[in-house]
Motif scaffolding. Structure first.
Motif, PDB file in Angstrom:
ATOM      1  N   ALA A   8       0.093 -11.407  -6.325  1.00 57.70           N
ATOM      2  CA  ALA A   8       1.555 -11.600  -5.520  1.00 57.70           C
ATOM      3  C   ALA A   8       1.385 -12.951  -5.628  1.00 57.70           C
ATOM      4  O   ALA A   8       0.912 -13.582  -4.699  1.00 57.70           O
ATOM      5  N   LEU A   9       2.621 -13.444  -6.047  1.00 59.51           N
ATOM      6  CA  LEU A   9       2.992 -14.940  -5.788  1.00 59.51           C
ATOM      7  C   LEU A   9       4.176 -14.838  -4.714  1.00 59.51           C
ATOM      8  O   LEU A   9       5.130 -14.150  -4.978  1.00 59.51           O
ATOM      9  N   THR A 130      -2.754   0.618  -8.358  1.00 62.72           N
ATOM     10  CA  THR A 130      -1.812  -0.712  -8.669  1.00 62.72           C
ATOM     11  C   THR A 130      -0.173  -0.370  -7.908  1.00 62.72           C
ATOM     12  O   THR A 130       0.079  -1.229  -7.238  1.00 62.72           O
ATOM     13  N   GLU A 131       0.193   0.977  -7.986  1.00 56.86           N
ATOM     14  CA  GLU A 131       1.367   1.109  -7.483  1.00 56.86           C
ATOM     15  C   GLU A 131       1.141   1.335  -5.850  1.00 56.86           C
ATOM     16  O   GLU A 131       1.941   0.654  -5.149  1.00 56.86           O
ATOM     17  N   ALA A 132       0.297   1.555  -5.326  1.00 62.32           N
ATOM     18  CA  ALA A 132      -0.009   1.449  -3.896  1.00 62.32           C
ATOM     19  C   ALA A 132      -0.435   0.315  -3.424  1.00 62.32           C
ATOM     20  O   ALA A 132       0.221  -0.148  -2.417  1.00 62.32           O
ATOM     21  N   ILE A 133      -1.197  -0.608  -4.053  1.00 63.42           N
ATOM     22  CA  ILE A 133      -1.242  -2.058  -3.562  1.00 63.42           C
ATOM     23  C   ILE A 133      -0.059  -2.579  -3.737  1.00 63.42           C
ATOM     24  O   ILE A 133       0.277  -3.531  -2.963  1.00 63.42           O
ATOM     25  N   SER A 134       0.580  -2.606  -4.864  1.00 67.68           N
ATOM     26  CA  SER A 134       1.871  -3.352  -5.064  1.00 67.68           C
ATOM     27  C   SER A 134       2.808  -2.838  -3.890  1.00 67.68           C
ATOM     28  O   SER A 134       3.698  -3.729  -3.036  1.00 67.68           O
ATOM     29  N   LEU A 135       3.074  -1.635  -3.149  1.00 69.48           N
ATOM     30  CA  LEU A 135       3.810  -1.138  -2.184  1.00 69.48           C
ATOM     31  C   LEU A 135       3.342  -1.802  -0.682  1.00 69.48           C
ATOM     32  O   LEU A 135       4.150  -2.361   0.025  1.00 69.48           O
ATOM     33  N   ILE A 136       2.060  -1.893  -0.757  1.00 69.72           N
ATOM     34  CA  ILE A 136       1.424  -2.703   0.382  1.00 69.72           C
ATOM     35  C   ILE A 136       1.724  -4.167   0.482  1.00 69.72           C
ATOM     36  O   ILE A 136       2.297  -4.651   1.558  1.00 69.72           O
ATOM     37  N   LEU A 137       1.731  -4.708  -0.757  1.00 66.54           N
ATOM     38  CA  LEU A 137       1.933  -6.364  -0.606  1.00 66.54           C
ATOM     39  C   LEU A 137       3.442  -6.354  -0.464  1.00 66.54           C
ATOM     40  O   LEU A 137       3.597  -7.421   0.385  1.00 66.54           O
ATOM     41  N   LEU A 138       4.454  -5.532  -0.935  1.00 68.28           N
ATOM     42  CA  LEU A 138       5.862  -5.649  -0.752  1.00 68.28           C
ATOM     43  C   LEU A 138       6.193  -5.612   0.621  1.00 68.28           C
ATOM     44  O   LEU A 138       6.836  -6.126   1.153  1.00 68.28           O
ATOM     45  N   GLY A 139       5.766  -4.543   1.209  1.00 67.10           N
ATOM     46  CA  GLY A 139       5.642  -4.339   2.509  1.00 67.10           C
ATOM     47  C   GLY A 139       5.478  -5.314   3.643  1.00 67.10           C
ATOM     48  O   GLY A 139       5.894  -5.684   4.487  1.00 67.10           O
ATOM     49  N   LEU A 140       4.181  -5.973   3.070  1.00 67.02           N
ATOM     50  CA  LEU A 140       3.487  -7.154   4.178  1.00 67.02           C
ATOM     51  C   LEU A 140       4.276  -8.183   3.982  1.00 67.02           C
ATOM     52  O   LEU A 140       4.514  -8.966   4.948  1.00 67.02           O
ATOM     53  N   GLY A 142       7.293  -9.056   1.982  1.00 58.70           N
ATOM     54  CA  GLY A 142       8.433  -9.195   1.622  1.00 58.70           C
ATOM     55  C   GLY A 142       9.014  -8.725   0.035  1.00 58.70           C
ATOM     56  O   GLY A 142       8.020  -9.090  -0.778  1.00 58.70           O
ATOM     57  N   ASP A 143      10.093  -8.438   0.038  1.00 55.21           N
ATOM     58  CA  ASP A 143      10.540  -8.194  -1.555  1.00 55.21           C
ATOM     59  C   ASP A 143      10.847  -9.422  -2.341  1.00 55.21           C
ATOM     60  O   ASP A 143      11.228  -9.187  -3.401  1.00 55.21           O
ATOM     61  N   HIS A 144      10.760 -10.537  -1.846  1.00 51.74           N
ATOM     62  CA  HIS A 144      10.708 -11.818  -2.694  1.00 51.74           C
ATOM     63  C   HIS A 144       9.634 -12.438  -3.601  1.00 51.74           C
ATOM     64  O   HIS A 144       9.833 -13.331  -4.111  1.00 51.74           O
ATOM     65  N   ILE A 145       8.474 -11.545  -3.154  1.00 51.79           N
ATOM     66  CA  ILE A 145       7.289 -11.939  -3.847  1.00 51.79           C
ATOM     67  C   ILE A 145       7.486 -11.392  -5.470  1.00 51.79           C
ATOM     68  O   ILE A 145       8.254 -10.436  -5.721  1.00 51.79           O
ATOM     69  N   THR A 146       6.575 -11.829  -6.186  1.00 49.67           N
ATOM     70  CA  THR A 146       6.553 -11.668  -7.689  1.00 49.67           C
ATOM     71  C   THR A 146       5.286 -11.039  -7.725  1.00 49.67           C
ATOM     72  O   THR A 146       4.099 -11.439  -7.595  1.00 49.67           O
ATOM     73  N   LEU A 147       5.162  -9.817  -8.489  1.00 45.24           N
ATOM     74  CA  LEU A 147       3.956  -8.892  -8.567  1.00 45.24           C
ATOM     75  C   LEU A 147       3.788  -9.310 -10.138  1.00 45.24           C
ATOM     76  O   LEU A 147       4.456  -8.782 -10.957  1.00 45.24           O
ATOM     77  N   THR A 148       2.233  -9.350 -10.422  1.00 45.25           N
ATOM     78  CA  THR A 148       1.911  -9.359 -11.701  1.00 45.25           C
ATOM     79  C   THR A 148       0.409  -8.469 -11.788  1.00 45.25           C
ATOM     80  O   THR A 148      -0.319  -8.700 -10.881  1.00 45.25           O
TER      81      THR A 148
END
Length: 160
Positions: A8-9, A130-140, A142-148
């Motif tokens: 997550a960037l 991957t989907e679960a960790i993505s949701l955790i990172l976005l929640g923690l 913010g939705d301005h992050i870039t996930l790869t």
């Protein structure tokens, strides 16, 4: 064992602030519906035990883990001590960039304990994790992050 890695960037962030949010496991349910419950027990020093209940595809995964927090290296290593996986180990690492951005890297290996079905189930489990960790990172963070997420490739069970 299959491995999942997700980056997550976060633009214009403080690595220490990101790390502090990341290591506050008990607060995760406030930030995302992916995590149902986390209870944390401080075991002294830089180690804690945590019990997790996480929405995972159409069910709930539960496990306990030992977490080793290293504020100097902005890293968290975890090892499952009990739970739904046969094994589940990994780490969180926070990296600073010269331009003021921060990267959080999540890496985990796991074994669901079903060797005869691993070829079918492991790729599905990699995607679900991957989907679960993505949701955790976005929640923690913010939705301005870039996930790869590099394409997870399960390792055949007979590989040493």
């Amino acid at each position: 064992m299959p491995e999942v890695t997700l980056d997550a960037l976060i633009p214009q962030a403080s690595a220490e602030d990101v790390f502090d949010r990341l290591r506050d496991f008990a607060a995760y349910p406030k930030y995302t519906d992916a995590v149902r419950e986390v209870s944390v027990t401080d075991t002294g020093g830089d180690t804690m035990d945590s019990d997790w209940s996480v929405n995972f595809r159409n069910g709930i995964l539960c496990w306990s883990e030992r977490d080793r927090i290293n504020a100097d290296t902005l890293s968290i290593d975890f090892t499952q001590t009990d739970g739904d996986f046969d094994t589940f180990d990994g780490s969180w690492k926070v990296y600073s960039h010269p331009d003021g951005a921060v990267t959080v890297r999540f890496t985990a290996t796991f074994d669901l304990g079903m060797p005869s079905l691993a070829a079918i189930i492991d790729p599905i489990a990699c995607q679900a994790l991957t989907e679960a960790i993505s949701l955790i990172l976005l929640g923690l963070l913010g939705d301005h992050i870039t996930l790869t997420a590099p394409e997870p490739v399960p390792v055949p069970a007979d590989t040493p």
